[in-house]
Motif scaffolding. Structure first.
Motif, PDB file in Angstrom:
ATOM      1  N   LEU A  96       0.860  -1.180   0.000  1.00  0.00           N
ATOM      2  CA  LEU A  96       0.000   0.000   0.000  1.00  0.00           C
ATOM      3  C   LEU A  96       0.894   1.227   0.000  1.00  0.00           C
ATOM      4  CD1 LEU A  96      -2.595  -1.085   2.719  1.00  0.00           C
ATOM      5  CD2 LEU A  96      -2.702  -1.434   0.247  1.00  0.00           C
ATOM      6  N   SER A  97       0.552   2.202  -0.828  1.00  0.00           N
ATOM      7  CA  SER A  97       1.411   3.382  -0.928  1.00  0.00           C
ATOM      8  C   SER A  97       0.611   4.663  -0.761  1.00  0.00           C
ATOM      9  CB  SER A  97       2.141   3.396  -2.274  1.00  0.00           C
ATOM     10  OG  SER A  97       1.217   3.478  -3.329  1.00  0.00           O
ATOM     11  N   VAL A  98       1.329   5.704  -0.340  1.00  0.00           N
ATOM     12  CA  VAL A  98       0.785   7.054  -0.232  1.00  0.00           C
ATOM     13  C   VAL A  98       1.719   7.957  -1.037  1.00  0.00           C
ATOM     14  CG1 VAL A  98       0.252   8.961   1.329  1.00  0.00           C
ATOM     15  CG2 VAL A  98      -0.204   6.605   2.045  1.00  0.00           C
ATOM     16  N   ASN A  99       1.162   8.631  -2.028  1.00  0.00           N
ATOM     17  CA  ASN A  99       1.958   9.505  -2.908  1.00  0.00           C
ATOM     18  C   ASN A  99       3.154   8.770  -3.510  1.00  0.00           C
ATOM     19  OD1 ASN A  99       0.262  11.700  -2.426  1.00  0.00           O
ATOM     20  ND2 ASN A  99       1.382  12.229  -0.566  1.00  0.00           N
ATOM     21  N   GLY A 100       2.952   7.515  -3.881  1.00  0.00           N
ATOM     22  CA  GLY A 100       3.991   6.733  -4.536  1.00  0.00           C
ATOM     23  C   GLY A 100       5.003   6.097  -3.607  1.00  0.00           C
ATOM     24  N   VAL A 101       4.880   6.329  -2.300  1.00  0.00           N
ATOM     25  CA  VAL A 101       5.809   5.754  -1.330  1.00  0.00           C
ATOM     26  C   VAL A 101       5.124   4.582  -0.633  1.00  0.00           C
ATOM     27  CG1 VAL A 101       7.150   6.179   0.769  1.00  0.00           C
ATOM     28  CG2 VAL A 101       6.913   7.978  -0.962  1.00  0.00           C
ATOM     29  N   VAL A 102       5.740   3.395  -0.692  1.00  0.00           N
ATOM     30  CA  VAL A 102       5.163   2.210  -0.044  1.00  0.00           C
ATOM     31  C   VAL A 102       5.237   2.391   1.468  1.00  0.00           C
ATOM     32  CG1 VAL A 102       5.391  -0.274   0.314  1.00  0.00           C
ATOM     33  CG2 VAL A 102       5.706   0.686  -1.969  1.00  0.00           C
ATOM     34  N   VAL A 103       4.072   2.334   2.120  1.00  0.00           N
ATOM     35  CA  VAL A 103       4.018   2.502   3.573  1.00  0.00           C
ATOM     36  C   VAL A 103       3.547   1.225   4.282  1.00  0.00           C
ATOM     37  CG1 VAL A 103       3.768   5.007   3.537  1.00  0.00           C
ATOM     38  CG2 VAL A 103       1.729   3.568   3.416  1.00  0.00           C
ATOM     39  N   VAL A 104       2.988   0.294   3.522  1.00  0.00           N
ATOM     40  CA  VAL A 104       2.593  -1.007   4.061  1.00  0.00           C
ATOM     41  C   VAL A 104       3.129  -2.070   3.111  1.00  0.00           C
ATOM     42  CG1 VAL A 104       0.683  -2.545   4.674  1.00  0.00           C
ATOM     43  CG2 VAL A 104       0.504  -0.094   5.156  1.00  0.00           C
ATOM     44  N   SER A 105       3.940  -2.962   3.631  1.00  0.00           N
ATOM     45  CA  SER A 105       4.544  -4.014   2.810  1.00  0.00           C
ATOM     46  C   SER A 105       3.637  -5.230   2.734  1.00  0.00           C
ATOM     47  CB  SER A 105       5.880  -4.434   3.415  1.00  0.00           C
ATOM     48  OG  SER A 105       6.743  -3.336   3.496  1.00  0.00           O
ATOM     49  N   VAL A 106       3.864  -6.053   1.714  1.00  0.00           N
ATOM     50  CA  VAL A 106       3.155  -7.324   1.600  1.00  0.00           C
ATOM     51  C   VAL A 106       3.461  -8.155   2.851  1.00  0.00           C
ATOM     52  CG1 VAL A 106       2.995  -9.490   0.309  1.00  0.00           C
ATOM     53  CG2 VAL A 106       3.191  -7.316  -0.903  1.00  0.00           C
ATOM     54  N   GLY A 107       2.441  -8.736   3.438  1.00  0.00           N
ATOM     55  CA  GLY A 107       2.619  -9.575   4.619  1.00  0.00           C
ATOM     56  C   GLY A 107       2.488  -8.833   5.935  1.00  0.00           C
ATOM     57  N   GLU A 108       2.369  -7.509   5.884  1.00  0.00           N
ATOM     58  CA  GLU A 108       2.223  -6.735   7.120  1.00  0.00           C
ATOM     59  C   GLU A 108       0.835  -6.954   7.731  1.00  0.00           C
ATOM     60  OE1 GLU A 108       2.870  -2.152   8.620  1.00  0.00           O
ATOM     61  OE2 GLU A 108       3.884  -2.851   6.797  1.00  0.00           O
ATOM     62  N   THR A 109       0.785  -7.020   9.057  1.00  0.00           N
ATOM     63  CA  THR A 109      -0.461  -7.292   9.775  1.00  0.00           C
ATOM     64  C   THR A 109      -1.163  -5.997  10.152  1.00  0.00           C
ATOM     65  OG1 THR A 109       0.477  -9.318  10.684  1.00  0.00           O
ATOM     66  CG2 THR A 109      -1.459  -8.451  11.787  1.00  0.00           C
ATOM     67  N   GLY A 110      -2.471  -5.973   9.964  1.00  0.00           N
ATOM     68  CA  GLY A 110      -3.306  -4.833  10.350  1.00  0.00           C
ATOM     69  C   GLY A 110      -4.564  -5.321  11.031  1.00  0.00           C
ATOM     70  N   GLN A 111      -5.452  -4.391  11.337  1.00  0.00           N
ATOM     71  CA  GLN A 111      -6.701  -4.739  12.014  1.00  0.00           C
ATOM     72  C   GLN A 111      -7.865  -4.014  11.351  1.00  0.00           C
ATOM     73  OE1 GLN A 111      -6.554  -4.347  16.248  1.00  0.00           O
ATOM     74  NE2 GLN A 111      -8.678  -4.939  16.513  1.00  0.00           N
ATOM     75  N   ILE A 112      -8.971  -4.739  11.147  1.00  0.00           N
ATOM     76  CA  ILE A 112     -10.173  -4.162  10.544  1.00  0.00           C
ATOM     77  C   ILE A 112     -10.805  -3.196  11.542  1.00  0.00           C
ATOM     78  CG2 ILE A 112     -12.504  -4.632   9.641  1.00  0.00           C
ATOM     79  CD1 ILE A 112     -10.374  -5.748   7.803  1.00  0.00           C
ATOM     80  N   GLU A 113     -11.068  -1.970  11.075  1.00  0.00           N
ATOM     81  CA  GLU A 113     -11.720  -0.955  11.912  1.00  0.00           C
ATOM     82  C   GLU A 113     -13.156  -0.710  11.480  1.00  0.00           C
ATOM     83  OE1 GLU A 113     -10.452   0.234  14.615  1.00  0.00           O
ATOM     84  OE2 GLU A 113      -8.469  -0.641  14.329  1.00  0.00           O
ATOM     85  N   ALA A 114     -13.454  -0.926  10.201  1.00  0.00           N
ATOM     86  CA  ALA A 114     -14.811  -0.733   9.687  1.00  0.00           C
ATOM     87  C   ALA A 114     -14.976  -1.543   8.413  1.00  0.00           C
ATOM     88  CB  ALA A 114     -15.079   0.745   9.408  1.00  0.00           C
ATOM     89  N   THR A 115     -16.227  -1.852   8.099  1.00  0.00           N
ATOM     90  CA  THR A 115     -16.523  -2.631   6.904  1.00  0.00           C
ATOM     91  C   THR A 115     -17.448  -1.851   5.986  1.00  0.00           C
ATOM     92  OG1 THR A 115     -18.439  -3.690   7.932  1.00  0.00           O
ATOM     93  CG2 THR A 115     -16.328  -4.801   8.161  1.00  0.00           C
ATOM     94  N   ASP A 116     -17.346  -2.125   4.719  1.00  0.00           N
ATOM     95  CA  ASP A 116     -18.251  -1.564   3.719  1.00  0.00           C
ATOM     96  C   ASP A 116     -19.521  -2.389   3.784  1.00  0.00           C
ATOM     97  OD1 ASP A 116     -19.640  -0.789   1.487  1.00  0.00           O
ATOM     98  OD2 ASP A 116     -18.087  -1.326   0.053  1.00  0.00           O
ATOM     99  N   GLN A 117     -20.547  -1.868   4.391  1.00  0.00           N
ATOM    100  CA  GLN A 117     -21.783  -2.623   4.612  1.00  0.00           C
ATOM    101  C   GLN A 117     -22.576  -2.885   3.335  1.00  0.00           C
ATOM    102  OE1 GLN A 117     -22.735  -4.112   7.448  1.00  0.00           O
ATOM    103  NE2 GLN A 117     -20.854  -3.387   8.383  1.00  0.00           N
TER     104      GLN A 117
END
Length: 146
Positions: A96-117
């Motif tokens: 995942l990138s912001v302005n072309g800079v990768v800020v989240v790498s493949v395999g990085e762990t996150g947590q769901i905060e909200a879902t698209d209902q």
């Protein structure tokens, strides 16, 4: 009050069911049934003279849970809300990138905060304290990834 479901009907829960303190052997707040799970109506009764509570047997977890009518839909009804839910630990399958800079790498762990209902195609996920709107195709449940 007329029950919407009867004995033997297959139903789907539209929200995660957690222990409200009435399920012995489970911690208060512990996840009992994931949203989207299906089960069968065993019986129903009235609570506080204005709510119908259905006793649902979820075969996958072999658990019987009481559910309010507004938490249930027929299992045959369309279900597009995805299987991930609030609090799930997920793995990023894409950078995942912001302005072309990768800020989240493949395999990085996150947590769901909200879902698209509406259709379950995207989720709000925190990775290292930053919030991202991520398509469902770019995520996997962490326990399935191992």
């Amino acid at each position: 009050m007329t029950p919407a479901f009867t004995f033997g009907d297959e139903v789907r829960v539209t929200r995660a069911i957690r222990n409200d303190g009435t399920m012995p052997g489970y911690a208060r707040g512990q996840l009992l049934v994931r949203r989207g799970s299906t089960g069968f109506v065993r019986e129903w009764g009235v609570f506080l003279q204005d709510q119908i509570i259905y006793q649902i047997h979820f075969l996958d977890g072999d658990i019987v849970v009481g559910c309010r009518g507004q938490e249930l839909i027929p299992a045959s009804a369309p279900w597009h809300a995805g299987m991930l839910q609030f609090g799930d630990r997920v793995i990023s399958l894409q950078p995942l990138s912001v302005n072309g800079v990768v800020v989240v790498s493949v395999g990085e762990t996150g947590q769901i905060e909200a879902t698209d209902q509406e259709d379950g195609n995207s989720y709000t996920v925190t990775f290292s304290g930053r919030w991202f709107q991520v398509p469902a195709s770019a995520l996997r449940l962490a326990q399935e990834y191992a």
